[in-house]
Motif scaffolding. Sequence first.
Motif, PDB file in Angstrom:
ATOM      1  N   ALA A 180      -3.581 103.505  15.936  1.00 31.14           N
ATOM      2  CA  ALA A 180      -2.490 102.672  15.418  1.00 31.14           C
ATOM      3  C   ALA A 180      -2.986 101.477  14.621  1.00 31.14           C
ATOM      4  N   PHE A 181      -4.156 100.928  14.973  1.00 33.93           N
ATOM      5  CA  PHE A 181      -4.522  99.629  14.404  1.00 33.93           C
ATOM      6  C   PHE A 181      -5.857  99.573  13.680  1.00 33.93           C
ATOM      7  N   ALA A 182      -6.755 100.529  13.885  1.00 35.31           N
ATOM      8  CA  ALA A 182      -8.050 100.452  13.194  1.00 35.31           C
ATOM      9  C   ALA A 182      -7.874 100.439  11.685  1.00 35.31           C
ATOM     10  N   GLY A 183      -6.927 101.226  11.190  1.00 32.76           N
ATOM     11  CA  GLY A 183      -6.712 101.313   9.752  1.00 32.76           C
ATOM     12  C   GLY A 183      -6.142 100.065   9.119  1.00 32.76           C
TER      13      GLY A 183
ATOM     14  N   MET B 193      -1.167  93.506  25.205  1.00 31.76           N
ATOM     15  CA  MET B 193      -2.139  94.440  24.627  1.00 31.76           C
ATOM     16  C   MET B 193      -2.393  94.140  23.147  1.00 31.76           C
ATOM     17  N   ARG B 194      -1.338  94.152  22.345  1.00 29.28           N
ATOM     18  CA  ARG B 194      -1.510  93.866  20.914  1.00 29.28           C
ATOM     19  C   ARG B 194      -1.941  92.434  20.680  1.00 29.28           C
ATOM     20  N   ALA B 195      -1.536  91.538  21.597  1.00 26.66           N
ATOM     21  CA  ALA B 195      -1.972  90.143  21.490  1.00 26.66           C
ATOM     22  C   ALA B 195      -3.489  90.049  21.601  1.00 26.66           C
ATOM     23  N   SER B 196      -4.090  90.898  22.428  1.00 27.05           N
ATOM     24  CA  SER B 196      -5.547  90.902  22.567  1.00 27.05           C
ATOM     25  C   SER B 196      -6.207  91.372  21.279  1.00 27.05           C
ATOM     26  N   VAL B 197      -5.637  92.388  20.650  1.00 31.63           N
ATOM     27  CA  VAL B 197      -6.151  92.856  19.364  1.00 31.63           C
ATOM     28  C   VAL B 197      -6.074  91.733  18.331  1.00 31.63           C
ATOM     29  N   ALA B 198      -4.923  91.062  18.274  1.00 31.92           N
ATOM     30  CA  ALA B 198      -4.720  89.990  17.301  1.00 31.92           C
ATOM     31  C   ALA B 198      -5.656  88.821  17.561  1.00 31.92           C
ATOM     32  N   ALA B 199      -5.762  88.413  18.819  1.00 33.43           N
ATOM     33  CA  ALA B 199      -6.609  87.268  19.152  1.00 33.43           C
ATOM     34  C   ALA B 199      -8.077  87.580  18.872  1.00 33.43           C
ATOM     35  N   GLY B 200      -8.504  88.799  19.174  1.00 36.01           N
ATOM     36  CA  GLY B 200      -9.883  89.179  18.886  1.00 36.01           C
ATOM     37  C   GLY B 200     -10.185  89.130  17.399  1.00 36.01           C
ATOM     38  N   TRP B 201      -9.223  89.577  16.590  1.00 38.14           N
ATOM     39  CA  TRP B 201      -9.407  89.529  15.133  1.00 38.14           C
ATOM     40  C   TRP B 201      -9.486  88.087  14.652  1.00 38.14           C
TER      41      TRP B 201
ATOM     42  N   SER C 118       8.623  79.989  18.673  1.00 38.98           N
ATOM     43  CA  SER C 118       7.453  80.791  18.318  1.00 38.98           C
ATOM     44  C   SER C 118       7.469  81.136  16.834  1.00 38.98           C
ATOM     45  N   ASP C 119       6.287  81.390  16.288  1.00 39.26           N
ATOM     46  CA  ASP C 119       6.144  81.893  14.928  1.00 39.26           C
ATOM     47  C   ASP C 119       5.842  83.388  14.980  1.00 39.26           C
ATOM     48  N   HIS C 120       5.987  84.062  13.840  1.00 43.67           N
ATOM     49  CA  HIS C 120       5.828  85.514  13.835  1.00 43.67           C
ATOM     50  C   HIS C 120       4.962  85.984  12.681  1.00 43.67           C
ATOM     51  N   ILE C 121       3.926  86.750  12.999  1.00 43.10           N
ATOM     52  CA  ILE C 121       3.178  87.558  12.032  1.00 43.10           C
ATOM     53  C   ILE C 121       2.839  88.862  12.749  1.00 43.10           C
ATOM     54  N   TYR C 122       3.207  89.992  12.184  1.00 41.05           N
ATOM     55  CA  TYR C 122       2.899  91.275  12.808  1.00 41.05           C
ATOM     56  C   TYR C 122       1.391  91.434  12.936  1.00 41.05           C
ATOM     57  N   VAL C 123       0.956  92.019  14.045  1.00 47.48           N
ATOM     58  CA  VAL C 123      -0.474  92.117  14.335  1.00 47.48           C
ATOM     59  C   VAL C 123      -1.248  92.758  13.191  1.00 47.48           C
ATOM     60  N   GLY C 124      -0.748  93.835  12.620  1.00 47.02           N
ATOM     61  CA  GLY C 124      -1.471  94.493  11.542  1.00 47.02           C
ATOM     62  C   GLY C 124      -1.609  93.622  10.310  1.00 47.02           C
ATOM     63  N   GLU C 125      -0.583  92.838  10.017  1.00 50.69           N
ATOM     64  CA  GLU C 125      -0.601  92.006   8.817  1.00 50.69           C
ATOM     65  C   GLU C 125      -1.531  90.808   8.939  1.00 50.69           C
ATOM     66  N   LEU C 126      -2.049  90.564  10.149  1.00 46.25           N
ATOM     67  CA  LEU C 126      -3.076  89.539  10.292  1.00 46.25           C
ATOM     68  C   LEU C 126      -4.364  89.940   9.589  1.00 46.25           C
ATOM     69  N   ASN C 127      -4.472  91.210   9.168  1.00 40.29           N
ATOM     70  CA  ASN C 127      -5.663  91.630   8.431  1.00 40.29           C
ATOM     71  C   ASN C 127      -5.911  90.746   7.219  1.00 40.29           C
ATOM     72  N   SER C 128      -4.852  90.258   6.608  1.00 40.26           N
ATOM     73  CA  SER C 128      -4.992  89.344   5.474  1.00 40.26           C
ATOM     74  C   SER C 128      -4.281  88.006   5.712  1.00 40.26           C
TER      75      SER C 128
ATOM     76  N   VAL D 156       3.140  88.529  17.724  1.00 40.23           N
ATOM     77  CA  VAL D 156       2.588  89.546  16.827  1.00 40.23           C
ATOM     78  C   VAL D 156       3.272  90.906  16.994  1.00 40.23           C
ATOM     79  N   ARG D 157       4.442  90.934  17.608  1.00 34.71           N
ATOM     80  CA  ARG D 157       5.207  92.177  17.716  1.00 34.71           C
ATOM     81  C   ARG D 157       5.739  92.586  16.345  1.00 34.71           C
ATOM     82  N   ASP D 158       6.308  93.783  16.266  1.00 34.03           N
ATOM     83  CA  ASP D 158       6.872  94.201  14.984  1.00 34.03           C
ATOM     84  C   ASP D 158       8.237  93.548  14.778  1.00 34.03           C
ATOM     85  N   LEU D 159       8.743  93.678  13.564  1.00 32.73           N
ATOM     86  CA  LEU D 159       9.952  92.952  13.191  1.00 32.73           C
ATOM     87  C   LEU D 159      11.164  93.397  14.000  1.00 32.73           C
ATOM     88  N   ASP D 160      11.281  94.681  14.287  1.00 31.38           N
ATOM     89  CA  ASP D 160      12.417  95.164  15.075  1.00 31.38           C
ATOM     90  C   ASP D 160      12.401  94.566  16.482  1.00 31.38           C
TER      91      ASP D 160
END
Length: 449
Positions: free
Chosen positions: A294-297, A418-426, A389-399, A375-379
């Motif tokens: 889901a997220f490596a790409g 779970m996704r918060a850990s991915v985002a924080a690690g990035w 809180s502020d919002h940026i989807y986890v994948g869009e943190l790539n840039s 970092v959840r999705d918009l839906d």
Amino acid sequence: MLLEKIKTPGLSHLSYLIGSQGKAAVIDPRRDCEIYVERARAEGLEITHIFETHRNEDLITGSPVLAKMTGARVLHGPNPADEIVFADTAREGDVFEIGKLRISVLETPGHTDDHLAFVLHDDDFPEGPVGVFTGDALFVGDVGRTDFYPERAREVAGLLYDSLQKICGLGDQAIIYPAHGAGSVCGSGMANREFSTIGHERRNNPRLQIADREEFIEAKLAEHHYQPPYFRLMERLNVEGTSPAPRILRPKRLMLSDIREIDADHVVDVRDPLAYASGHLPGSICLPVGMISAFAGWFIREGETIALVGSAEDQLASAMTHLVRIGLDSIVGGYVGIVPAAAQGMKMASLPMIGTNEVQDRLERKRDDWTLLDVRDLDERRSGAIEGSDHIYVGELNSRFAELDRERAYSVMCASGMRASVAAGWLQSKGFGKLDIYLGSMGAWQHAS
């Protein structure tokens, strides 16, 4: 008659092997495609046809590789974005015989322009089609997304409506065999099961409940989907064809000395998020095995080199398999043993966890040096959010990490953590030093309120 579903975990991709009287066909094979040959030979079958429902965006097709292995003919739909160099064109009305089975073709554009459905007929049951391979047009509980042609959004949504009517016209008895199950990025409302019939979907699928074409179009236009950068890579490789998957889907073993000197573009820690948070190599990113597809790409580009870090050899092998299926092959090796590395003096980083009481306290104090980052999705965000809180989807943190202040403190949250850990690690890998993770995230917040 043989009909076997072959599921690819992570991608929630469903492919199929069908056979009769010594002949077989494969529908939507994955890149590591030896499994189809092995299963066919075990049943005494020769694979003669390979059917593609469409050009996939979320995985690499195995069709050109499987065709070279078996001599089978690949069939793809008309109107592709570019010439599919390894396939012949199938059109509506074409019929292909697989022993006593017949496959007839329906053109079903909407999800993509080249989309086909393949209708399964069994001569022993002449009452009507036995089933239909629906690709990404019709899922169990949902229908395909239509956001790949933004300049033609209304047109393609209407095309999908028309295609669904065509599929439903096959009769309530027909079993549907979609290309994806729940968890796929190709739909957001799929049921958590992989079997259904046209009749059941007609009566229960929310999108098929919409009888008016214009209402259906408006509903599709209102949907929100994300398109990871790797979709463009999949689209290109699925037109040009790609090389076979590596024969050995286990990374080269890295020693501690290698890890100390590694010069990979990404060090990817594939352990579970709690293990990563408690201690990890500085600069490494968190991508648990089950989240790689889901997220490596989002975070890794074609050709960028990857070093894997895990807690067991099998974990590294699973991670490599997931990466190869989406074309991220440049894996320089894998290291097992964060605890031994720490015991030998290797410097470690960590990410603190905080609970609901701490989040509530920070919000009440209105700290001006801190942000709760959702970092959840918009839906998900639209269905309920924590005020302040502020919002940026986890994948869009790539840039979009560049929009954030590295001197500011951030607590990262999602639905569970779970996704918060991915985002924080990035973010930590990009130089953000004042980070923590809201353990339990939205689930914990709702439980406490």
